[in-house]
Design a protein around this motif. Structure first.
Motif, PDB file in Angstrom:
ATOM      1  N   SER A   1      10.605   5.285  -4.518  1.00  0.00           N
ATOM      2  CA  SER A   1       9.459   4.719  -4.196  1.00  0.00           C
ATOM      3  C   SER A   1       9.287   3.370  -4.415  1.00  0.00           C
ATOM      4  CB  SER A   1       8.335   5.568  -4.711  1.00  0.00           C
ATOM      5  OG  SER A   1       8.127   4.973  -6.171  1.00  0.00           O
ATOM      6  N   LYS A   2       9.963   2.679  -5.373  1.00  0.00           N
ATOM      7  CA  LYS A   2      10.193   1.371  -5.565  1.00  0.00           C
ATOM      8  C   LYS A   2      11.035   0.618  -4.537  1.00  0.00           C
ATOM      9  CE  LYS A   2       9.142   0.932 -10.625  1.00  0.00           C
ATOM     10  NZ  LYS A   2       7.697   0.685 -10.506  1.00  0.00           N
ATOM     11  N   ARG A   3      11.779   1.195  -4.158  1.00  0.00           N
ATOM     12  CA  ARG A   3      12.750   0.866  -3.149  1.00  0.00           C
ATOM     13  C   ARG A   3      11.869   0.606  -1.761  1.00  0.00           C
ATOM     14  NH1 ARG A   3      18.983   2.904  -3.210  1.00  0.00           N
ATOM     15  NH2 ARG A   3      19.591   1.288  -4.206  1.00  0.00           N
ATOM     16  N   THR A   4      11.184   1.688  -1.498  1.00  0.00           N
ATOM     17  CA  THR A   4      10.343   1.663  -0.198  1.00  0.00           C
ATOM     18  C   THR A   4       9.355   0.410  -0.269  1.00  0.00           C
ATOM     19  OG1 THR A   4      10.601   3.944  -0.598  1.00  0.00           O
ATOM     20  CG2 THR A   4       9.397   3.219   1.430  1.00  0.00           C
ATOM     21  N   GLN A   5       8.803   0.153  -1.397  1.00  0.00           N
ATOM     22  CA  GLN A   5       7.830  -0.743  -1.731  1.00  0.00           C
ATOM     23  C   GLN A   5       8.363  -1.985  -1.243  1.00  0.00           C
ATOM     24  OE1 GLN A   5       5.979  -0.426  -5.671  1.00  0.00           O
ATOM     25  NE2 GLN A   5       5.400   1.808  -5.233  1.00  0.00           N
ATOM     26  N   ASN A   6       9.531  -2.058  -2.093  1.00  0.00           N
ATOM     27  CA  ASN A   6      10.374  -3.333  -2.132  1.00  0.00           C
ATOM     28  C   ASN A   6      10.684  -3.853  -0.322  1.00  0.00           C
ATOM     29  OD1 ASN A   6      11.357  -5.429  -3.693  1.00  0.00           O
ATOM     30  ND2 ASN A   6      13.456  -4.590  -3.531  1.00  0.00           N
ATOM     31  N   GLU A   7      10.855  -2.784   0.191  1.00  0.00           N
ATOM     32  CA  GLU A   7      11.486  -3.233   1.663  1.00  0.00           C
ATOM     33  C   GLU A   7      10.199  -3.497   2.542  1.00  0.00           C
ATOM     34  OE1 GLU A   7      13.501   0.379   2.720  1.00  0.00           O
ATOM     35  OE2 GLU A   7      15.107  -0.142   1.447  1.00  0.00           O
ATOM     36  N   THR A   8       8.785  -3.055   2.161  1.00  0.00           N
ATOM     37  CA  THR A   8       7.700  -3.368   2.919  1.00  0.00           C
ATOM     38  C   THR A   8       6.924  -4.704   2.660  1.00  0.00           C
ATOM     39  OG1 THR A   8       6.470  -1.758   1.293  1.00  0.00           O
ATOM     40  CG2 THR A   8       7.422  -0.927   3.576  1.00  0.00           C
TER      41      THR A   8
END
Ligand code: MN
Length: 520
Positions: free
Chosen positions: A513-520
């Motif tokens: 979920s942190k990776r997804t946040q990071n990408e957005t």
């Protein structure tokens, strides 16, 4: 009198080095394209009795030369043989193990020949009526090797050749042997060695012999011949004598196959002869031309009556025999549904196997056999290995598992309920061995309980991720290998009590979920 020395061969490890890829017999395989390779094995196996086959002298290795002797084993005039019944029982054991018919009547014969280590001028052996006959041994491939016969006979003395003179030691003269003769059913060096290993494991596990190959207490002769494919009659065979290691047996047979192939290919013929094996040169060499049975002028031994074996005696011997490792492994696999390889591992050690079975019985279906088997093979074996490392005994000499069954039952149930993880199990086992406390009381006093709830797990994960910002950023930028680092940090922070499976899942979710946040 039987020797009560515990058997200590690891059946599994004996067989496990039958790894064909570790040796290169490519030339033998080449030969086998054109010829059928025909191998039969004769094994001489020294019986683990306290006295000799026909007299009271001790059967002991390493005594002062010519100290374990008597008029009978020296062949002095007028001395008479008296059969040692313990030797017969051991021969019957081997007969039962190899599915032989134990004969109701067998006959001793004199085999006449002259040799300095044979003072009587003849060996008492058996010929037409051996004590056991018509058995089989099944190899791992499923191939059935027929056993022709098992005969009782006496060993000879020893020649010791020194510079300028030869000495004689008759301590071995008259010691009981069984000779196990296979049919010519083997067709490669590897098969021959698997067969001999199997017989060796039987001998040691059943207390028939100590199986000491270096001392010559278990030695094999290999009869080897080649037959052009399609030909019905067997080719001329040679006999390689006294192979006293599994490796030498394979190498000697491989050499002999190649040698005979060369002889036949160059238009020659193979001579009927007895050959020796030189392990330094890795080659076989001619010793003498082979005699036929009639050269020995066999005749029934007039000083011994026929040997009668009753059905009751066979039943008594059978009842006294331990279950053989293969049979045990098969039974474990069918009864409990453990994998075949786990069953074989369990079956290699009698004490550990009994421990597993006692646990299964006590748990009465409450826990899967697989988990109990895993606990026994890893945790109990680890405890035993640690103890063995700190003492003179070896794992194979183990008499009793040091962990009480009740303790293991508590642990297995806690493990199964998810209360404990493996790290905790190890801690508890070690502590309980040291203090004698029960696992439950250790769990209570130390507050050992696996953390499986998401709340506390997530709290630790968040703390670890915020404390390791640099690593977190590298991970988010694609350095996946750091996952293990976070697991380690969480475990450390949770004092090793975290449920590893649940931790893995939650950690993966958080990082994703942190990776997804990071990408957005
Ligand atoms: Mn013999």
């Amino acid at each position: 009198m039987m020797n009560s020395k515990p058997s200590c061969v690891l059946f599994g490890s004996e067989l496990s080095d039958a790894n064909p890829s570790s040796r290169d017999f490519s030339e033998v395989r080449e030969v086998s394209r054109k010829y059928d390779i025909v191998i039969g094995i004769e094994i001489h196996c020294q019986l683990a009795t306290e006295s000799k086959l026909f007299s009271v002298s001790a059967n002991a290795f390493g005594s002062v030369p010519n100290s374990n002797i008597d008029p009978t084993c020296l062949g002095l005039p007028g001395a008479l043989p008296v059969l040692n019944e313990a030797c017969v029982d051991l021969a019957i054991r081997m007969g039962i193990a190899t599915d032989c018919t134990v004969e109701p009547v067998s006959v001793f014969e004199r085999k006449n020949y002259f040799y300095p280590d044979l003072p009587k001028g003849y060996q008492i052996t058996q010929l037409d009526m051996p004590v056991c006959s018509n058995g089989t041994v099944e190899l791992t491939s499923g191939k059935k090797v027929r056993i022709d016969r098992i005969q009782l006979e006496e060993d000879a003395g020893k020649n010791i050749h020194q510079e300028g003179s030869s000495l004689l030691d008759f301590n071995r003269s008259g010691v009981g042997l069984i000779e196990i003769v296979s049919a010519p059913d083997l067709s490669s060096p590897e098969e021959a060695s698997e067969y001999v290993k199997r017989i060796h494991a039987y001998a040691v596990n059943l207390g028939v012999s100590d199986g000491d190959m270096e001392r010559g207490n278990f030695r094999a002769d290999a009869n080897v011949s080649l037959k052009p494919k399609g030909q019905t009659t067997l080719g001329q065979r040679t006999e390689i004598k006294n192979l006293n290691s599994f490796k030498f047996l394979e190498k000697a047979i491989a050499f002999e196959i190649e040698r005979q192939c060369e002889v036949l290919e160059s238009g020659g013929f193979v001579a009927m002869e007895t050959r020796g094996y030189n392990s330094t040169q890795n080659e076989t060499f001619s010793q003498r031309s082979k005699e036929s049975a009639h050269d020995y002028r066999y005749f029934p031994e007039p000083d011994l009556p026929p040997l009668f074996v009753s059905k009751e005696r066979i039943a008594r011997v059978k009842a006294s025999m331990p279950e053989l490792p293969e049979a045990k492994a098969k039974r474990l696999a069918t009864t409990f549904g453990v994998t075949e390889s786990d069953a074989r591992l369990l079956a290699t050690n009698k004490v550990i196997c009994e421990y597993f079975e006692t646990l299964m019985k006590a748990l009465d279906g409450k826990v899967e056999a697989k988990s109990v088997c895993h606990y026994t093979l890893t945790e109990i074996t680890r405890v035993i290995r640690n103890l063995a490392e700190n003492s003179a005994s070896t794992t194979e000499e183990l008499v009793e598992v040091p962990v009480p069954i009740a303790h293991s039952l508590e642990i297995i149930l806690l493990l199964n309920a998810g209360t404990l993880n493996i790290r905790m199990v190890r801690e508890i086992l070690d502590e309980s061995l040291l203090t004698g406390q029960t696992p439950k009381s250790i769990v209570d006093s130390k507050g050992l309980m696996q953390v499986s709830d998401d709340g506390p797990l997530l709290a630790i994960i968040n703390k670890v991720l915020s404390e390791n910002e640099a690593q977190l950023n590298s991970y988010l930028n694609g350095k996946d290998k750091l996952f293990g680092f976070f697991v380690g940090q969480c475990m450390k922070s949770g004092d090793g009590k975290l449920n590893p499976a649940r931790l893995n899942d939650l950690l993966k979710e958080s990082l994703e979920s942190k990776r997804t946040q990071n990408e957005t």
